[in-house]
Design a protein around this motif. Structure first.
Motif, PDB file in Angstrom:
ATOM      1  N   GLU A 196       0.793  -1.230   0.000  1.00 33.59           N
ATOM      2  CA  GLU A 196       0.000   0.000   0.000  1.00 33.59           C
ATOM      3  C   GLU A 196       0.824   1.278   0.000  1.00 33.59           C
ATOM      4  O   GLU A 196       0.340   2.320  -0.431  1.00 33.59           O
ATOM      5  N   VAL A 197       2.052   1.212   0.524  1.00 28.47           N
ATOM      6  CA  VAL A 197       2.882   2.419   0.594  1.00 28.47           C
ATOM      7  C   VAL A 197       4.295   2.097   0.113  1.00 28.47           C
ATOM      8  O   VAL A 197       4.732   0.943   0.133  1.00 28.47           O
ATOM      9  N   ALA A 198       5.012   3.133  -0.310  1.00 27.67           N
ATOM     10  CA  ALA A 198       6.402   2.957  -0.729  1.00 27.67           C
ATOM     11  C   ALA A 198       7.249   2.530   0.466  1.00 27.67           C
ATOM     12  O   ALA A 198       6.930   2.821   1.617  1.00 27.67           O
TER      13      ALA A 198
ATOM     14  N   ARG B 216      -7.755  12.082   9.788  1.00 26.27           N
ATOM     15  CA  ARG B 216      -9.206  11.983   9.632  1.00 26.27           C
ATOM     16  C   ARG B 216      -9.670  10.530   9.653  1.00 26.27           C
ATOM     17  O   ARG B 216      -8.917   9.618   9.377  1.00 26.27           O
ATOM     18  N   GLY B 217     -10.958  10.375   9.957  1.00 28.45           N
ATOM     19  CA  GLY B 217     -11.561   9.043   9.948  1.00 28.45           C
ATOM     20  C   GLY B 217     -12.167   8.714  11.293  1.00 28.45           C
ATOM     21  O   GLY B 217     -11.541   8.917  12.331  1.00 28.45           O
ATOM     22  N   SER B 218     -13.410   8.199  11.279  1.00 30.74           N
ATOM     23  CA  SER B 218     -14.074   7.852  12.542  1.00 30.74           C
ATOM     24  C   SER B 218     -13.757   6.413  12.948  1.00 30.74           C
ATOM     25  O   SER B 218     -13.754   6.081  14.122  1.00 30.74           O
TER      26      SER B 218
ATOM     27  N   ILE C  12      -6.526   4.442   8.783  1.00 30.49           N
ATOM     28  CA  ILE C  12      -5.411   3.791   8.078  1.00 30.49           C
ATOM     29  C   ILE C  12      -5.439   4.154   6.598  1.00 30.49           C
ATOM     30  O   ILE C  12      -4.411   4.470   5.999  1.00 30.49           O
ATOM     31  N   MET C  13      -6.625   4.140   5.996  1.00 27.36           N
ATOM     32  CA  MET C  13      -6.752   4.494   4.583  1.00 27.36           C
ATOM     33  C   MET C  13      -6.334   5.942   4.343  1.00 27.36           C
ATOM     34  O   MET C  13      -5.654   6.242   3.350  1.00 27.36           O
ATOM     35  N   ASN C  14      -6.700   6.836   5.250  1.00 25.17           N
ATOM     36  CA  ASN C  14      -6.312   8.245   5.099  1.00 25.17           C
ATOM     37  C   ASN C  14      -4.807   8.437   5.265  1.00 25.17           C
ATOM     38  O   ASN C  14      -4.219   9.311   4.634  1.00 25.17           O
TER      39      ASN C  14
END
Length: 614
Positions: free
Chosen positions: A237-239, A320-322, A328-330
């Motif tokens: 998902e990430v570098a 952000r994110g509830s 994690i996605m943010n």
């Protein structure tokens, strides 16, 4: 390196496979066909005659379909596509000489064969460090893969894993919590690895569109946009650099716990375990969902831990994110935005100075960076060189151990209180050049983006700052920005922004306009203003060679009104165009910009840059 930059380097034959794939996607009416058709409508000969900038745009518009095309190639389990993609998506491997790629491929095959032997030994050895539950997970996955692959042989067909079988196996591996490396080891314990000829490898990768190969330079190129796509396909998902940045914030017991979970040698050092976790392809999402917490940790506590990790460690306030998944996605989206951003965080000059002084203070750093990113050149601490590999100042500083960072900070008198890395970046910011790199953001009065890029400025100051930056650009283009002469001419009523003195009573008048709104559309007011400047110059017996209006962009109506005006020799130039011309001029043979190139109504950036490159 961006796709457009790579395409600029290659001949039509070397781009052919990539163009064919996109052409085929377009013929099947992809999701964004309307936007694609708008781009293609400017070309009579189809995709092959479209310029490289628009090919990059079309690739972005067909990314979902292109990704599906690559996924289909994974059905051929003997293709070694997983091995090869894992090599080319590593930080530092987006530009490789053929021989270097061959060495990395050989090294990877040898490493995998060694790991497979160890795994098979662990299966049989009752005293191995593998837990019984982990052995069970491996055996379940291996049995299912064996059935999917061998059932074709029993039915008198070539062994193959269908797309349906592959989707089931991928789901199985996800719920068993297997890393990409664990999957690879089990896969190749069933299908033995055969070392392929490197030229065949390059040909196959080129034919499916994931790499470009320059025959002239014997060099493999992988576009930044393609690396991001391939990472998604490999579910990374990430570098690596962002994964490393996150892992370095975790306490040693947590790193040990993750290493034990994925059969990583417990005798390795803390730093080596971090690198092995990255190489293993352990899911970043799984890491932040489960692996960094104790078993009894509640969901509320997990969210609190993740918030603290972001705020105190990654300097990301208000993640952000509830829900935990949203947070994690943010965070993943944040890292992707940072990677896409072409801004370096400090100026290019500042980056070069940082690298030079790091090299003096830490003589082993060049070797360490070279090894970490698998770079083939002997000396790699050069800003332009590293940026081609999408390696930025923060990525370099993240690799330096605490004791060396402390030494460097003391050597160069850098502020010691607070976060070491942020203090170093602030020290090398070089504000004037950083402003020039954000010239277009100043033109658009884009205050939030400026703050994100390390520039603190009041909105009321942006108009004057844009004028000052435009002056700097014209000075660097070799013009005589004559403020003294301008001040003599100006009256209380008529005050031109910039006067370029060409000598022999000839001048160019430059007017600067910032605008938050898209499409500058105030021709009537600006034309009155410019005509008054023109009259002022004519009264003083000056010949106006050109009037230039610089703004973030111009509406179609504005351009039409300008074309209809017969009283002024006016040309329009966007901030982006002026900035790109400025960059091209720096590497051109000219000491002074040939102003005769300013002859269009709307200045044609592509034509001028081509002229400067001749």
């Amino acid at each position: 390196m961006k796709l457009e930059q790579i395409l600029d380097k290659l001949g039509s034959i070397e781009k052919n496979s990539f163009i064919k794939i996109i052409d085929n996607i377009i013929s099947n009416s992809p999701k964004n066909i309307k936007e694609i058709d708008k781009i293609l409508s400017t070309s009579d000969k189809g995709l092959k005659s479209v310029d490289n900038q628009n090919i990059s745009k079309i690739f972005a518009l067909t990314s979902e379909e292109f990704q599906q095309h690559i996924k289909c190639e994974f059905q051929e389990i003997t293709s070694q596509l997983d091995i090869l993609i894992d090599i080319i998506i590593r930080d530092g491997n987006c530009i490789m000489k053929r021989d270097w790629f061959s060495r990395l491929y050989d090294k990877e095959i040898k490493h995998l064969k060694g790991r497979i032997k160890v795994l098979e030994s662990d299966f049989k050895n009752e005293k191995s460090e593998l837990s019984e539950s982990r052995k069970r997970d491996y055996k379940i996955y291996k049995a299912c893969l064996h059935t999917a692959y061998k059932n074709d042989i029993e039915n008198n067909r070539d062994p193959k894993i269908t797309s349906d079988e592959l989707s089931i196996i991928l789901t199985l591996s996800k719920y068993l919590g297997l890393s990409q490396e664990e999957i690879k080891l089990i896969n190749y314990s069933i299908v033995p690895i055969k070392k392929l000829d490197i030229q065949d490898v390059i040909k196959d990768l080129k034919n499916i569109g994931v790499i470009f190969y320059s025959n002239k330079e014997n060099t493999v190129y992988v576009a930044d946009e393609m690396v991001r796509m391939l990472r998604k396909i490999r579910e990374k998902e990430v570098a690596e650099k962002f994964y490393r940045r996150t892992l370095k914030l975790l306490r040693q017991p947590i790193i040990n716990q993750i290493a034990r979970e994925h059969n990583i040698d417990r005798n390795l050092s803390h730093a080596q375990k971090i690198e092995e976790i990255i190489k293993e392809g352990v899911s970043f999402t799984n890491l932040l969902t489960d692996n960094i917490y104790k078993n009894e940790t509640t969901l509320t506590e997990k969210k609190k831990t993740l918030n603290e990790l972001c705020e105190k460690g990654l300097n990301i306030s208000n993640l952000r994110g509830s829900t935990l998944d949203e947070k994690i996605m943010n965070l993943i989206n944040h890292f992707e935005n940072v990677e896409r951003d072409e801004k370096v965080g400090i100026s290019l000059d500042g980056f070069d100075k940082l690298l030079s002084e790091l090299n003096q203070s830490l003589p082993k750093l060049n070797r360490d960076i070279k090894e970490q990113f698998e770079l083939q050149d002997e000396f790699v601490l050069k800003a332009d060189y590293l940026l081609d590999y999408n390696i930025k100042p923060r990525d370099i500083l993240d690799l330096i151990v605490k004791s060396d960072l402390t030494k460097f900070i003391k050597d160069y008198g850098i502020k010691q209180r607070g976060d070491d890395i942020l203090n170093i970046l602030e020290h090398y910011k070089d504000v004037e050049n950083l402003y020039l790199e954000n010239y277009e953001n100043v033109a658009y009065r884009n205050l939030n983006t400026l703050k994100e890029n390390g520039i603190s400025v009041k909105e009321s100051e942006l108009g004057q700052k844009f004028e000052d930056l435009t002056k700097t650009i014209f000075k660097d283009l070799g013009f005589n920005v004559d403020d003294t002469f301008k001040n003599k001419l100006n009256t209380k009523k008529d005050m031109m922004d910039i006067l370029l003195n060409l000598g022999n009573e000839e001048i160019i008048i430059v007017e600067c306009k910032t605008s938050k709104e898209r499409g500058y559309n105030k021709f009537s007011s600006v034309s009155r203003q410019l005509k008054s400047y023109q009259n002022l110059a004519l009264k003083n017996d000056l010949r106006i060679v050109k009037i230039l209006l610089v703004a973030p962009e111009f509406s179609d109506d504005f351009v039409t009104d300008c074309e209809m005006d017969t009283e002024m020799n006016l040309s329009l130039i966007t901030a982006s165009t002026l900035s790109n011309i400025y960059e091209a001029f720096k590497t051109s043979k000219y000491e002074e910009f040939p102003y005769v190139l300013f002859r269009d109504i709307v200045i044609n950036e592509e034509r001028i840059i081509k002229a400067l490159k001749k």
